[in-house]
Design a protein around this motif. Structure first.
Motif, PDB file in Angstrom:
ATOM      1  N   PHE A  17     -13.398  -4.018  -8.034  1.00 46.66           N
ATOM      2  CA  PHE A  17     -14.081  -3.590  -6.821  1.00 46.66           C
ATOM      3  C   PHE A  17     -13.056  -2.943  -5.891  1.00 46.66           C
ATOM      4  O   PHE A  17     -11.858  -3.192  -6.012  1.00 46.66           O
ATOM      5  N   ALA A  18     -13.555  -2.108  -4.977  1.00 48.59           N
ATOM      6  CA  ALA A  18     -12.687  -1.467  -3.993  1.00 48.59           C
ATOM      7  C   ALA A  18     -13.376  -1.514  -2.637  1.00 48.59           C
ATOM      8  O   ALA A  18     -14.591  -1.718  -2.539  1.00 48.59           O
ATOM      9  N   VAL A  19     -12.594  -1.323  -1.575  1.00 43.27           N
ATOM     10  CA  VAL A  19     -13.180  -1.218  -0.239  1.00 43.27           C
ATOM     11  C   VAL A  19     -13.955   0.096  -0.166  1.00 43.27           C
ATOM     12  O   VAL A  19     -13.446   1.155  -0.525  1.00 43.27           O
ATOM     13  N   SER A  20     -15.193   0.014   0.290  1.00 41.32           N
ATOM     14  CA  SER A  20     -16.066   1.186   0.385  1.00 41.32           C
ATOM     15  C   SER A  20     -15.828   1.917   1.704  1.00 41.32           C
ATOM     16  O   SER A  20     -16.084   1.376   2.782  1.00 41.32           O
ATOM     17  N   GLU A  21     -15.347   3.138   1.594  1.00 33.74           N
ATOM     18  CA  GLU A  21     -15.102   3.940   2.799  1.00 33.74           C
ATOM     19  C   GLU A  21     -16.409   4.163   3.565  1.00 33.74           C
ATOM     20  O   GLU A  21     -16.438   4.093   4.801  1.00 33.74           O
ATOM     21  N   GLU A  22     -17.472   4.392   2.836  1.00 31.85           N
ATOM     22  CA  GLU A  22     -18.773   4.651   3.454  1.00 31.85           C
ATOM     23  C   GLU A  22     -19.262   3.427   4.238  1.00 31.85           C
ATOM     24  O   GLU A  22     -19.751   3.547   5.374  1.00 31.85           O
ATOM     25  N   LYS A  23     -19.084   2.236   3.644  1.00 30.60           N
ATOM     26  CA  LYS A  23     -19.572   1.022   4.306  1.00 30.60           C
ATOM     27  C   LYS A  23     -18.684   0.624   5.486  1.00 30.60           C
ATOM     28  O   LYS A  23     -19.165   0.071   6.475  1.00 30.60           O
TER      29      LYS A  23
ATOM     30  N   ILE B 273       0.816  -1.225   0.000  1.00 27.37           N
ATOM     31  CA  ILE B 273       0.000   0.000   0.000  1.00 27.37           C
ATOM     32  C   ILE B 273       0.849   1.275   0.000  1.00 27.37           C
ATOM     33  O   ILE B 273       0.317   2.371  -0.142  1.00 27.37           O
ATOM     34  N   LYS B 274       2.165   1.139   0.139  1.00 31.16           N
ATOM     35  CA  LYS B 274       3.034   2.327   0.061  1.00 31.16           C
ATOM     36  C   LYS B 274       3.054   2.910  -1.356  1.00 31.16           C
ATOM     37  O   LYS B 274       3.326   4.095  -1.539  1.00 31.16           O
ATOM     38  N   HIS B 275       2.783   2.059  -2.361  1.00 30.16           N
ATOM     39  CA  HIS B 275       2.944   2.499  -3.744  1.00 30.16           C
ATOM     40  C   HIS B 275       1.743   2.230  -4.650  1.00 30.16           C
ATOM     41  O   HIS B 275       1.557   2.956  -5.628  1.00 30.16           O
TER      42      HIS B 275
ATOM     43  N   GLN C 131      -7.020  -4.345  10.310  1.00 29.31           N
ATOM     44  CA  GLN C 131      -5.937  -3.484   9.837  1.00 29.31           C
ATOM     45  C   GLN C 131      -5.838  -3.531   8.315  1.00 29.31           C
ATOM     46  O   GLN C 131      -5.681  -2.502   7.647  1.00 29.31           O
ATOM     47  N   GLY C 132      -5.927  -4.747   7.746  1.00 26.69           N
ATOM     48  CA  GLY C 132      -5.843  -4.904   6.303  1.00 26.69           C
ATOM     49  C   GLY C 132      -6.932  -4.134   5.583  1.00 26.69           C
ATOM     50  O   GLY C 132      -6.707  -3.593   4.495  1.00 26.69           O
ATOM     51  N   LEU C 133      -8.106  -4.079   6.194  1.00 22.58           N
ATOM     52  CA  LEU C 133      -9.230  -3.353   5.603  1.00 22.58           C
ATOM     53  C   LEU C 133      -8.879  -1.871   5.450  1.00 22.58           C
ATOM     54  O   LEU C 133      -9.095  -1.271   4.392  1.00 22.58           O
ATOM     55  N   TYR C 134      -8.319  -1.291   6.506  1.00 16.67           N
ATOM     56  CA  TYR C 134      -7.964   0.131   6.451  1.00 16.67           C
ATOM     57  C   TYR C 134      -6.774   0.365   5.517  1.00 16.67           C
ATOM     58  O   TYR C 134      -6.701   1.399   4.839  1.00 16.67           O
ATOM     59  N   LEU C 135      -5.852  -0.593   5.466  1.00 12.66           N
ATOM     60  CA  LEU C 135      -4.723  -0.467   4.540  1.00 12.66           C
ATOM     61  C   LEU C 135      -5.214  -0.453   3.089  1.00 12.66           C
ATOM     62  O   LEU C 135      -4.800   0.391   2.288  1.00 12.66           O
TER      63      LEU C 135
ATOM     64  N   SER D 192      -4.998   2.688   0.399  1.00 11.70           N
ATOM     65  CA  SER D 192      -4.183   2.511  -0.805  1.00 11.70           C
ATOM     66  C   SER D 192      -4.773   3.195  -2.031  1.00 11.70           C
ATOM     67  O   SER D 192      -4.064   3.453  -3.004  1.00 11.70           O
ATOM     68  N   LEU D 193      -6.071   3.496  -1.996  1.00 16.26           N
ATOM     69  CA  LEU D 193      -6.708   4.116  -3.157  1.00 16.26           C
ATOM     70  C   LEU D 193      -6.119   5.494  -3.447  1.00 16.26           C
ATOM     71  O   LEU D 193      -6.222   6.000  -4.568  1.00 16.26           O
TER      72      LEU D 193
END
Length: 257
Positions: free
Chosen positions: A201-207, A45-47, A226-230, A234-235
């Motif tokens: 698909f991407a992790v939904s910040e709202e959800k 997620i750094k890059h 933690q992985g969810l927030y990482l 990353s987006l």
């Protein structure tokens, strides 16, 4: 694309084998996305933007991937396509970032199980273009021991081996909680051309923000929080891809000027 020809690596048969530690389109590294694993997510997620690709529309299985380009067959992190003046990115033997995803960094190697079914062994793709007997990093020391390079490859393979199942389970739980949503991004580049990034698909910040205390606790218990927030954070790296694409366009425009 070459056909894989994996064989068990050993220090007799392969005593003179070397690996060219360079990343290039000529070596098949020009891919727009690669699978990544929970075991490397903090580095990925750094890059790279982390997205999810539906592997089978009927089973709702998803592969977690790092996005490397904005269109098929494009890897914007191959610095052979960047201007010579862009020295700040010229790291990792042809790769414009200080972390290379494990599925790329492993090169011609893979993990396989021994005949007894529980001993993990390193295999090498004998037909891989990065293999050489004249140039590159040796795999074995003169007396047969593993080189530092091979030890590093073994650690990269462990990232993959240890990450496969936990990544699958983690992403399945995220999906079951409704945290993944289709993502479409419209991009306008420096030359005025427009790209639509879709199909992932991407992790939904709202959800994620709406998760109940019970679901948050469940995710935390499984070490999936933690992985969810990482993945969500990353987006922000989508802008890195756009910047790299614009650098490439500037270079091409100068070449034709």
């Amino acid at each position: 694309m070459h056909n894989n020809n994996y064989t068990l690596l050993d220090n007799v048969t392969h005593k003179d084998l070397r690996v060219i530690p360079h990343y290039s389109a000529n070596f098949g590294d020009n891919v727009a996305s690669v699978p990544v694993f929970a075991t490397e997510l903090a580095n990925v997620i750094k890059h790279y933007p982390v997205l999810f690709y539906p592997t089978d529309k009927t089973t709702s299985d998803f592969t977690m991937v790092a996005l490397l380009g904005l269109e098929a067959g494009e890897n914007l992190f191959l610095n052979e396509t960047l201007p010579e003046s862009y020295q700040a990115l010229r790291q990792q033997s042809g790769w414009a970032a200080d972390y290379v995803p494990a599925t790329v960094a492993r090169g011609p190697f893979a993990i396989g199980l021994h005949e007894n079914g529980n001993q993990v062994m390193v295999h090498v793709d004998a037909s891989h273009p990065k293999l050489s007997t004249e140039q590159g990093k040796p795999l074995f020391l003169p007396k047969g021991g593993n080189s530092d390079y091979l030890n590093r490859i073994s650690s990269i393979l462990a990232v993959i081996h240890n990450g496969v199942q936990v990544t699958s389970d983690m992403v399945s739980m995220w999906h079951s909680m409704g945290l993944l949503e289709p993502m479409t991004v419209d991009i306008e580049l420096v030359d005025g051309s427009k790209h639509t990034l879709g199909g992932h698909f991407a992790v939904s910040e709202e959800k994620v923000a709406a998760l109940s205390a019970t679901d948050l606790h469940t995710l935390h218990q499984h070490n999936y929080l933690q992985g969810l927030y990482l993945a969500m954070t990353s987006l922000n790296n989508l802008q890195t891809l756009i910047d790299l694409k614009n650098i490439r366009i500037h270079q091409e425009l100068r070449a034709y000027a």
